[in-house]
Write an enzyme that holds these catalytic residues in place. Structure first.
Site, short mmCIF file in Angstrom:
data_model
loop_
_atom_site.label_atom_id
_atom_site.label_comp_id
_atom_site.label_asym_id
_atom_site.label_seq_id
_atom_site.Cartn_x
_atom_site.Cartn_y
_atom_site.Cartn_z
N GLY A 45 0.84 -1.21 0.00
CA GLY A 45 0.00 0.00 0.00
C GLY A 45 0.86 1.24 0.00
O GLY A 45 0.62 2.19 0.75
N ALA A 46 1.89 1.25 -0.89
CA ALA A 46 2.92 2.29 -0.82
C ALA A 46 2.68 3.45 -1.78
O ALA A 46 3.51 4.34 -1.87
CB ALA A 46 4.28 1.66 -1.10
N ASN A 47 1.56 3.44 -2.48
CA ASN A 47 1.37 4.51 -3.47
C ASN A 47 0.80 5.79 -2.87
O ASN A 47 0.83 6.84 -3.50
CB ASN A 47 0.45 4.03 -4.61
CG ASN A 47 -0.89 3.57 -4.12
OD1 ASN A 47 -0.97 2.54 -3.46
ND2 ASN A 47 -1.93 4.31 -4.39
N GLY A 49 -0.68 7.86 1.11
CA GLY A 49 -0.90 7.83 2.56
C GLY A 49 0.33 7.48 3.37
O GLY A 49 1.46 7.85 3.04
N ILE A 50 0.09 6.74 4.43
CA ILE A 50 1.16 6.41 5.38
C ILE A 50 2.21 5.53 4.70
O ILE A 50 3.42 5.69 4.93
CB ILE A 50 0.56 5.69 6.61
CG1 ILE A 50 -0.59 6.52 7.21
CG2 ILE A 50 1.61 5.44 7.66
CD1 ILE A 50 -1.39 5.79 8.30
N GLY A 51 1.75 4.61 3.86
CA GLY A 51 2.68 3.70 3.17
C GLY A 51 3.60 4.46 2.23
O GLY A 51 4.81 4.17 2.16
N SER A 174 -4.11 -0.68 14.45
CA SER A 174 -4.85 0.54 14.77
C SER A 174 -5.40 0.45 16.19
O SER A 174 -5.64 -0.64 16.71
CB SER A 174 -6.00 0.70 13.79
OG SER A 174 -6.90 1.69 14.23
N TYR A 203 -13.54 -4.00 10.56
CA TYR A 203 -12.25 -3.29 10.57
C TYR A 203 -11.60 -3.47 11.95
O TYR A 203 -10.41 -3.80 12.03
CB TYR A 203 -12.46 -1.80 10.27
CG TYR A 203 -11.17 -1.01 10.27
CD1 TYR A 203 -10.26 -1.11 9.22
CD2 TYR A 203 -10.83 -0.16 11.32
CE1 TYR A 203 -9.07 -0.40 9.21
CE2 TYR A 203 -9.65 0.57 11.33
CZ TYR A 203 -8.77 0.45 10.27
OH TYR A 203 -7.59 1.16 10.27
N1 LIG Z 1 -5.49 6.81 8.52
C1 LIG Z 1 -5.63 6.50 9.80
O1 LIG Z 1 -6.09 7.32 10.62
C2 LIG Z 1 -5.21 5.14 10.30
C3 LIG Z 1 -5.33 4.88 11.68
C4 LIG Z 1 -4.95 3.63 12.15
C5 LIG Z 1 -4.43 2.69 11.28
N2 LIG Z 1 -4.33 2.97 9.95
C6 LIG Z 1 -3.79 1.91 9.08
O2 LIG Z 1 -2.76 2.46 8.27
C7 LIG Z 1 -2.63 1.68 7.08
C8 LIG Z 1 -2.49 2.61 5.88
O3 LIG Z 1 -3.71 3.32 5.72
P1 LIG Z 1 -3.81 4.82 5.19
O4 LIG Z 1 -4.54 5.58 6.24
O5 LIG Z 1 -2.51 5.31 4.69
O6 LIG Z 1 -4.88 4.60 4.01
P2 LIG Z 1 -4.82 4.90 2.44
O7 LIG Z 1 -4.25 6.25 2.18
O8 LIG Z 1 -6.18 4.59 1.94
O9 LIG Z 1 -3.78 3.81 1.91
C9 LIG Z 1 -4.11 2.45 1.88
C10 LIG Z 1 -3.19 1.73 0.92
O10 LIG Z 1 -3.62 0.36 0.86
C11 LIG Z 1 -3.78 0.02 -0.53
N3 LIG Z 1 -4.77 -1.03 -0.75
C12 LIG Z 1 -6.10 -0.98 -0.51
N4 LIG Z 1 -6.70 -2.11 -0.95
C13 LIG Z 1 -5.73 -2.88 -1.49
C14 LIG Z 1 -5.72 -4.13 -2.14
N5 LIG Z 1 -6.84 -4.83 -2.36
N6 LIG Z 1 -4.54 -4.63 -2.58
C15 LIG Z 1 -3.40 -3.94 -2.40
N7 LIG Z 1 -3.34 -2.72 -1.81
C16 LIG Z 1 -4.49 -2.20 -1.37
C17 LIG Z 1 -4.25 1.32 -1.16
O11 LIG Z 1 -4.14 1.26 -2.58
P3 LIG Z 1 -5.04 2.22 -3.51
O12 LIG Z 1 -4.48 3.61 -3.37
O13 LIG Z 1 -4.85 1.65 -4.86
O14 LIG Z 1 -6.43 2.14 -3.00
C18 LIG Z 1 -3.30 2.30 -0.50
O15 LIG Z 1 -2.05 2.25 -1.12
C19 LIG Z 1 -3.86 0.77 7.03
O16 LIG Z 1 -3.48 -0.54 7.43
C20 LIG Z 1 -4.79 1.38 8.08
O17 LIG Z 1 -5.65 0.40 8.66
C21 LIG Z 1 -4.70 4.17 9.44
#
Ligand SMILES: NC(=O)c1ccc[n+]([C@@H]2O[C@H](COP(=O)([O-])OP(=O)(O)OC[C@H]3O[C@@H](n4cnc5c(N)ncnc54)[C@H](OP(=O)(O)O)[C@@H]3O)[C@@H](O)[C@H]2O)c1
Length: 327
Positions: A45-47, A49-51, A174, A203
């Protein structure tokens, strides 16, 4: 009348501003400047957000970085931006869809065949969705993306990680795990749609599974020099709510805009766990704000961890030869 109404409004506004200042002041930045030249880091998920910010940091440190993404266009865009920002040409992307067991298998086979080493694996990809749906493998979609696929991927890459040791696995969980309803008695319902009033029960359960996976894997890896830790990145302003609707989206979108930190700030703890000497020998832990915290009570049950593990082996259709047993 207007005067009376404005007083509560002013109090709420001041409280919100103070909270925002508190959040900003208590952000913990990873202060380790270790170089990663010669190391390979894989971030799912590196494209965005956090990744994305995690991968960007690794690239700045000179690592070979593999962006594991599901969409070619978004992966290429992220790759371009990382190379342009860091000047590190040793960054690449590989496609993988976490809603498919076969896709994860193909991805892992490619890595095992073509990459010499994996020093850091950050299981970061995750989703929140409001829809009740199952993938074509018959796994509830949120559970599949957030837990079963990283569980399978880690199994398929474990030999490579062991060969590259000392190496590190970081599972992005989380605080939502605190609200999970999964228990030993409900283990057979792990793959059925569970609902709570915000419609995010699945979730919560999947994020609990991330921590249970971490503690159980740490036990199974024993004294080996592959460490595994889990992280709560904090409330982070990202795209994670894009596939939600209704109440959950309305509430969290407002909170996100007002109080959540940036993706770069939110990436700090997983970067810290991946690179810092302070945590080189810590395994099976849970971290927030670059600090180890107590494992949430919901995740302290060793029996639950073992049962979730066995159920996950079944759902991921692991072959006996791929299973990780106790050392
Ligand atoms: N944001 C928060 O407040 C928060 C809080 C606690 C934990 N987290 C955790 O942090 C992690 C990163 O989340 P984020 O907030 O950075 O969200 P994000 O910006 O939505 O990024 C999520 C990443 O996961 C990828 N992904 C989704 N479905 C996928 C699939 N079927 N196959 C492969 N890759 C997939 C997305 O790809 P696409 O761009 O192509 O969709 C994107 O690169 C998650 O595990 C989340 O549960 C986040």
């Amino acid at each position: 009348m207007l005067y009376c109404l404005s007083i509560p409004f002013i109090i709420v506004a001041i409280a919100a501003i103070l909270l925002k200042i508190y959040i900003k002041l208590t952000i913990k930045w990873n202060n380790c400047y270790n170089c990663l030249v010669g190391k390979t880091a894989l971030v799912t998920g590196a494209n965005i957000g956090i990744g994305y910010n995690t991968a960007l940091d690794f690239a700045k440190r000179g690592a070979r970085v593999i962006l594991a993404c599901r969409n070619k266009g978004r992966a290429e865009d992220a790759l371009r931006r990382i190379i342009k920002t860091t000047g590190n040409q040793n960054v690449t992307y590989k496609l993988v869809d976490f809603t498919s067991l076969q896709s994860v298998r193909d991805f892992a086979a490619d890595i095992n065949k073509n990459e010499e080493r994996i020093d850091i694996l950050v299981n970061n990809a995750g989703i929140v969705i409001s829809n009740e749906e199952y993938t074509k493998d018959g796994i509830q979609t949120v559970l599949h993306v957030n837990h079963i696929s990283p569980f399978l991927l880690t199994h398929l890459l474990i030999d490579k990680l062991k060969k590259s040791a000392p190496s590190r696995i970081v599972n992005v969980s989380s605080l939502a795990a605190k609200n999970a309803g999964l228990s030993v008695n409900s283990i057979n319902k792990i793959n059925s749609i569970s609902k709570n009033f915000l419609n995010i029960a699945m979730y919560n359960d999947s994020k609990l599974c991330n921590i249970l996976f971490t503690t159980e894997l740490a036990k199974r890896l024993g004294e080996s020099t592959v460490t595994v830790n889990a992280v709560h990145p904090g409330g982070v302003r990202t795209n994670i709510l894009n596939n939600t609707s209704g109440f959950v989206k309305d509430i969290f979108s407002i909170l996100m805009k007002l109080f959540f930190v940036t993706s770069e700030e939110g990436a700090q703890t997983q970067i810290y766990l991946s690179v810092s000497n302070d945590v080189a020998h810590i395994t099976g832990g849970l971290f927030e704000k670059c600090k180890q915290i107590d494992i949430y009570q919901t995740a302290q049950d060793a029996d639950l961890a073992r049962k979730v593990w066995e159920k996950s082996e079944e759902l991921a259709k692991l072959k006996d030869s791929e299973k990780i047993s106790y050392l």
